[in-house]
Design a protein around this motif. Structure first.
Motif, PDB file in Angstrom:
ATOM      1  N   VAL A 161       0.801  -1.227   0.000  1.00 32.22           N
ATOM      2  CA  VAL A 161       0.000   0.000   0.000  1.00 32.22           C
ATOM      3  C   VAL A 161       0.833   1.276   0.000  1.00 32.22           C
ATOM      4  CG1 VAL A 161      -1.879  -1.158   1.193  1.00 32.22           C
ATOM      5  CG2 VAL A 161      -0.191   0.093   2.530  1.00 32.22           C
ATOM      6  N   GLY A 162       2.140   1.180   0.157  1.00 31.12           N
ATOM      7  CA  GLY A 162       2.955   2.397   0.169  1.00 31.12           C
ATOM      8  C   GLY A 162       3.457   2.727   1.562  1.00 31.12           C
ATOM      9  N   LYS A 163       3.630   3.999   1.839  1.00 33.33           N
ATOM     10  CA  LYS A 163       4.301   4.440   3.061  1.00 33.33           C
ATOM     11  C   LYS A 163       3.529   4.043   4.318  1.00 33.33           C
ATOM     12  CE  LYS A 163       6.812   8.365   1.032  1.00 33.33           C
ATOM     13  NZ  LYS A 163       8.181   8.062   1.432  1.00 33.33           N
ATOM     14  N   VAL A 164       4.304   3.686   5.364  1.00 32.67           N
ATOM     15  CA  VAL A 164       3.747   3.202   6.623  1.00 32.67           C
ATOM     16  C   VAL A 164       4.465   3.907   7.776  1.00 32.67           C
ATOM     17  CG1 VAL A 164       3.464   1.190   8.141  1.00 32.67           C
ATOM     18  CG2 VAL A 164       3.133   0.947   5.668  1.00 32.67           C
ATOM     19  N   VAL A 165       3.692   4.260   8.811  1.00 33.55           N
ATOM     20  CA  VAL A 165       4.262   4.808  10.044  1.00 33.55           C
ATOM     21  C   VAL A 165       4.240   3.709  11.102  1.00 33.55           C
ATOM     22  CG1 VAL A 165       4.087   6.573  11.827  1.00 33.55           C
ATOM     23  CG2 VAL A 165       3.468   7.122   9.465  1.00 33.55           C
ATOM     24  N   PHE A 166       5.397   3.401  11.655  1.00 30.66           N
ATOM     25  CA  PHE A 166       5.551   2.317  12.635  1.00 30.66           C
ATOM     26  C   PHE A 166       5.874   2.942  13.996  1.00 30.66           C
ATOM     27  CE2 PHE A 166       6.655  -2.173  13.512  1.00 30.66           C
ATOM     28  CZ  PHE A 166       7.384  -2.035  14.682  1.00 30.66           C
ATOM     29  N   PHE A 167       4.990   2.715  14.992  1.00 34.08           N
ATOM     30  CA  PHE A 167       5.202   3.271  16.329  1.00 34.08           C
ATOM     31  C   PHE A 167       5.562   2.167  17.323  1.00 34.08           C
ATOM     32  CE2 PHE A 167       4.448   7.716  16.738  1.00 34.08           C
ATOM     33  CZ  PHE A 167       3.634   8.089  15.687  1.00 34.08           C
ATOM     34  N   ALA A 168       6.550   2.460  18.168  1.00 37.61           N
ATOM     35  CA  ALA A 168       6.929   1.562  19.255  1.00 37.61           C
ATOM     36  C   ALA A 168       7.229   2.398  20.488  1.00 37.61           C
ATOM     37  CB  ALA A 168       8.140   0.719  18.875  1.00 37.61           C
ATOM     38  N   ASN A 213      -1.454   4.473   6.676  1.00 35.85           N
ATOM     39  CA  ASN A 213      -1.442   3.262   7.491  1.00 35.85           C
ATOM     40  C   ASN A 213      -0.446   3.417   8.635  1.00 35.85           C
ATOM     41  OD1 ASN A 213      -3.047   0.783   6.197  1.00 35.85           O
ATOM     42  ND2 ASN A 213      -2.299   2.105   4.558  1.00 35.85           N
ATOM     43  N   VAL A 214      -0.905   3.087   9.831  1.00 37.78           N
ATOM     44  CA  VAL A 214      -0.083   3.172  11.035  1.00 37.78           C
ATOM     45  C   VAL A 214      -0.033   1.787  11.674  1.00 37.78           C
ATOM     46  CG1 VAL A 214       0.151   4.229  13.318  1.00 37.78           C
ATOM     47  CG2 VAL A 214      -0.785   5.567  11.418  1.00 37.78           C
ATOM     48  N   VAL A 215       1.153   1.357  12.070  1.00 35.88           N
ATOM     49  CA  VAL A 215       1.306   0.102  12.815  1.00 35.88           C
ATOM     50  C   VAL A 215       1.703   0.451  14.245  1.00 35.88           C
ATOM     51  CG1 VAL A 215       2.628  -2.025  13.075  1.00 35.88           C
ATOM     52  CG2 VAL A 215       1.904  -1.275  10.802  1.00 35.88           C
ATOM     53  N   LEU A 216       0.884   0.039  15.212  1.00 34.17           N
ATOM     54  CA  LEU A 216       1.166   0.252  16.631  1.00 34.17           C
ATOM     55  C   LEU A 216       1.721  -1.057  17.192  1.00 34.17           C
ATOM     56  CD1 LEU A 216      -2.120   2.158  17.537  1.00 34.17           C
ATOM     57  CD2 LEU A 216       0.131   3.154  17.114  1.00 34.17           C
ATOM     58  N   ALA A 217       3.046  -1.124  17.287  1.00 33.39           N
ATOM     59  CA  ALA A 217       3.695  -2.372  17.685  1.00 33.39           C
ATOM     60  C   ALA A 217       3.533  -2.670  19.165  1.00 33.39           C
ATOM     61  CB  ALA A 217       5.184  -2.323  17.333  1.00 33.39           C
ATOM     62  N   GLU A 218       3.390  -1.617  19.981  1.00 36.56           N
ATOM     63  CA  GLU A 218       3.212  -1.787  21.420  1.00 36.56           C
ATOM     64  C   GLU A 218       2.036  -0.950  21.882  1.00 36.56           C
ATOM     65  OE1 GLU A 218       7.607  -0.783  22.264  1.00 36.56           O
ATOM     66  OE2 GLU A 218       7.002  -2.148  23.870  1.00 36.56           O
TER      67      GLU A 218
END
Length: 708
Positions: A546-553, A619-624
């Motif tokens: 899908v392209g660019k992703v923001v990954f938060f930890a 799209n955002v990924v919340l790892a924690e």
């Protein structure tokens, strides 16, 4: 890689320079850290850690991070040498974690914004010297005490400020102060009013937004166009309103509103107190929205600042050095960004902010005072207290003149049910402005949070589940012992839920358990570490599809795992961490925003959760998981902002069959608090309960249910 510069420990930004020959480096910093961490561990086993031990704990944690970054970047070592050093550092980090599990108050020292005391800085230099390593001064060195006096001795006055004071040594008198209203007490004399005022916001009511005038124009300097909701705040300031709790949801342009309101009110010089991570952005925004009013940013002791600027931007972390001259400069306006940072009135930064607002109001009858926060309530309605005091609506004991006058006019007392909606309306009219995206920005697509359960079926997962079971057994044992010790009192059929809550409270506050025992904090960190690779794999899949992703930890080691995963897969990424210099941070932000080949930005939940616009991704990924819905919302709203053209999805990675699932449910349940207080919803009044406590309550209740 788009990641720029070398990593350094949060808040210090120093670089280690090892000046010894290679043959003499066999000892190095790691043995020194190992000895020191053992001293802290031993101290924690004897009881609560004293200040000297706390300084050792913090310095070891900072130096472990710094040494880890140095080892990983060392191209002169072999892969096996680096692996061995990293393994030894992991051992030290494990001891730190176990020590923090024993004395949970130590966890605060690991936060990105934790203050590094003079004692800690001095100890850091001693440890580096013992290891034969020289410390290069950072960009923002702490001001050294000039004598034995303490905090006041650390204060500084930049030379450019001295020049401004010499150029105009007399502040123009404000004769309107003499006519300022003082609180007049009538039928409310003798009533305790602050508690009822706060409680009035626990009851459902109309949406918390004062009446705002219609704007005469949506145009801003330089041809920029304001959204109608932004222009209404500016129009209110132009019409003479001077205090605002601007609580718009994140992403609705509060910085622009504050800058333009200051221009409309001619509130110069203007002081902006902001988090460190956004102070450079504030200067940029000022140049964009109010280009005729120069802005300056205070770094460290302020040697590079412009004392003649109209807008002075300072971050909370260095406010203690500058609070003296800032209070005397003659500011006509003050803005506090992310105002929930001052909710703890006992903290130094809260006290400095309140001191400055008091001194500004003492010099000027109607200064412009603005508190900006998309999440004004984190845990409790009382989070309002410091913000209202900053705005001059209340003092330590009672409402100030304007609020008291409004309450007196209504004619009710706290004994009357009608007092509460009337009191709520009085406070709102003083300047609460709360708009939701759904109300003012219909063109912003809806967002959704999608939970992705993952199975931790490896050794780490089995260890986590075993630790959770052991914690449950310990809670049950405490409960049964307390039940057996009861000498009197009515018997409770089934589970005594009041006793369950007391046992959970004891567990959370207990520091006497063995170092090997797990608690809710250490388990959540272990779960985050175990999920890290799975979360990174999913982010990589998203980026390719899908392209660019923001990954938060939340933790540095989780970010490290994610970045290593992306590197192995050949995915370019940028990194936003609390230890970066402003220049390096901006380079990483720009790389993600402008370079089409940079697919992912890896963000610290603490350092990048506010003040950034990352809407090139959807799209955002919340790892924690966070401990609050507010922190989670702030992270998602780096993407879900005005100008976003795509539906936004936050993918929350949840470890199935662990306490992670319950924590997610509790976080979601807490989301109702702000809605009740500010949006008129009648849902979730009880959701201000502490998440850690509620997690333990749920764990114990489930264990007791299964054992019966």
């Amino acid at each position: 890689m788009a990641r720029q510069g070398q990593r350094h420990p949060g808040g210090t930004r120093t670089a280690l320079r090892d000046r010894r020959p290679a043959r003499d480096r066999e000892g190095g910093i790691i043995p020194v850290l190992a000895r020191t961490v053992r001293e802290v561990e031993a101290a924690a086993q004897r009881g609560p850690v004293r200040p000297s031990g706390r300084a050792k704990f913090q310095v070891v944690a900072l130096l472990v991070r710094e040494e880890r970054a140095r080892v990983k970047a060392d191209s002169t070592s072999t892969e096996s040498q680096r692996a061995e050093q990293l393994k030894r550092l992991d051992g030290i980090a494990t001891i730190l974690a176990k020590t923090a599990a024993r004395d949970t108050s130590l966890l605060a020292l690991l936060a990105e914004d934790a203050v590094v005391s003079d004692a800690a800085r001095s100890l850091r230099r001693e440890l580096l010297l013992a290891a034969g390593v020289e410390a290069t001064p950072d960009e923002e060195p702490a001001a050294e005490p000039q004598g034995p006096g303490g905090a006041s001795e650390r204060r500084v006055v930049p030379q450019s400020v001295v020049s401004r004071q010499l150029a105009n040594p007399f502040l123009a008198p404000d004769f309107s102060i003499a006519a300022a209203r003082r609180a007049r007490h009538g039928h409310l004399a003798g009533w305790e009013l602050l508690g009822p005022l706060f409680r009035s916001f626990e009851q459902a009511g109309a949406s918390s937004c004062m009446d705002l005038p219609e704007p005469t124009s949506l145009r801003a300097p330089g041809g920029l166009e304001l959204m109608p909701h932004q222009a209404r705040v500016v129009a209110a300031a132009a019409a003479g309103h001077r205090t605002f709790l601007l609580a718009d949801e994140p992403g609705l342009g509060k910085t622009a509103q504050a800058l333009l309101a200051a221009q409309a009110a001619d509130a110069y010089p203007l002081l902006a107190v902001v988090p460190n991570v956004v102070k450079t952005n504030w200067a940029r925004e000022a140049g964009l929205w109010t280009p005729s009013h120069p802005a300056t940013v205070i770094h460290g002791n302020g040697e590079s600042m412009d004392g003649f600027a109209d807008i002075v931007v300072v971050n909370y972390e260095v406010l203690d050095r500058h609070v003296g001259w800032l209070g005397d400069l003659g500011f006509r306006g003050m803005v506090v960004d992310e105002a929930h940072f001052i909710k703890n009135k006992t903290s130094q930064r809260s006290q400095h902010v309140l001191e400055l607002s008091e001194r500004i109001r003492a010099r000027r009858a109607q200064p412009l005072l603005m508190a900006l926060t998309g999440t004004p309530l984190i845990n409790d309605i009382e989070d309002f207290r410091a913000i209202w005091q900053f705005l001059g609506w209340i003092d330590e004991k009672q409402p100030r003149a304007a609020l008291m006058e409004c309450l007196e006019e209504r004619g009710w007392t706290p004994a009357d049910p009608a007092f509460y909606p009337a009191a709520r309306a009085c406070v709102i009219d003083l300047g609460i402005v709360r708009r939701r995206k759904v109300d003012v920005a219909a063109d912003i697509p809806a967002r959704r949070i999608a939970d992705l359960p993952v199975e931790l079926d490896d050794e780490a997962g089995r260890s986590i589940r075993a630790a959770e079971q052991e914690l449950a057994r310990r809670l049950v044992s405490r409960y049964e012992a307390a039940l057996a010790a009861r000498a009197a009192g009515p018997l409770v059929e089934g589970i005594d839920h009041e006793l369950v809550r007391r046992v959970a409270t004891w567990e959370r506050e207990d520091t006497s358990t063995a170092a090997s025992d797990e608690n809710v904090f250490s388990m959540m960190r272990r779960i985050g570490q175990a999920k890290a690779g799975l979360a990174a794999d999913y982010a990589a899949q998203l980026a390719r599809s899908v392209g660019k992703v923001v990954f938060f930890a939340k933790h540095v080691d989780v970010m490290d795992v994610a970045e290593d995963t992306f590197a192995r897969r050949g995915i370019r990424y940028a990194s936003i961490r609390g230890e970066q210099t402003p220049k390096s941070r901006q380079q990483n932000i720009d790389a993600f925003l402008t370079d089409p080949d940079v697919a992912i930005v890896v963000c610290s939940l603490t350092a990048a959760g506010v003040g950034l616009n990352l809407q090139v991704a959807s799209n955002v990924v919340l790892a924690e998981l966070s401990w609050t819905d507010a922190e989670q919302t702030q992270a998602i709203d780096r993407v879900h902002r005005i100008g976003q053209g795509e539906p936004v999805t936050a993918w929350r990675i949840i470890a199935a069959q662990t306490i992670d699932t319950k924590i997610a449910e509790l976080i979601d349940s807490k989301a109702g608090l702000a809605a009740t207080a500010l949006d008129g919803s009648d849902a979730g009044v009880a959701s201000s309960a502490d998440v850690q406590l509620e997690a333990l309550v749920a764990l114990l209740t489930q264990a007791l249910s299964e054992s019966r």
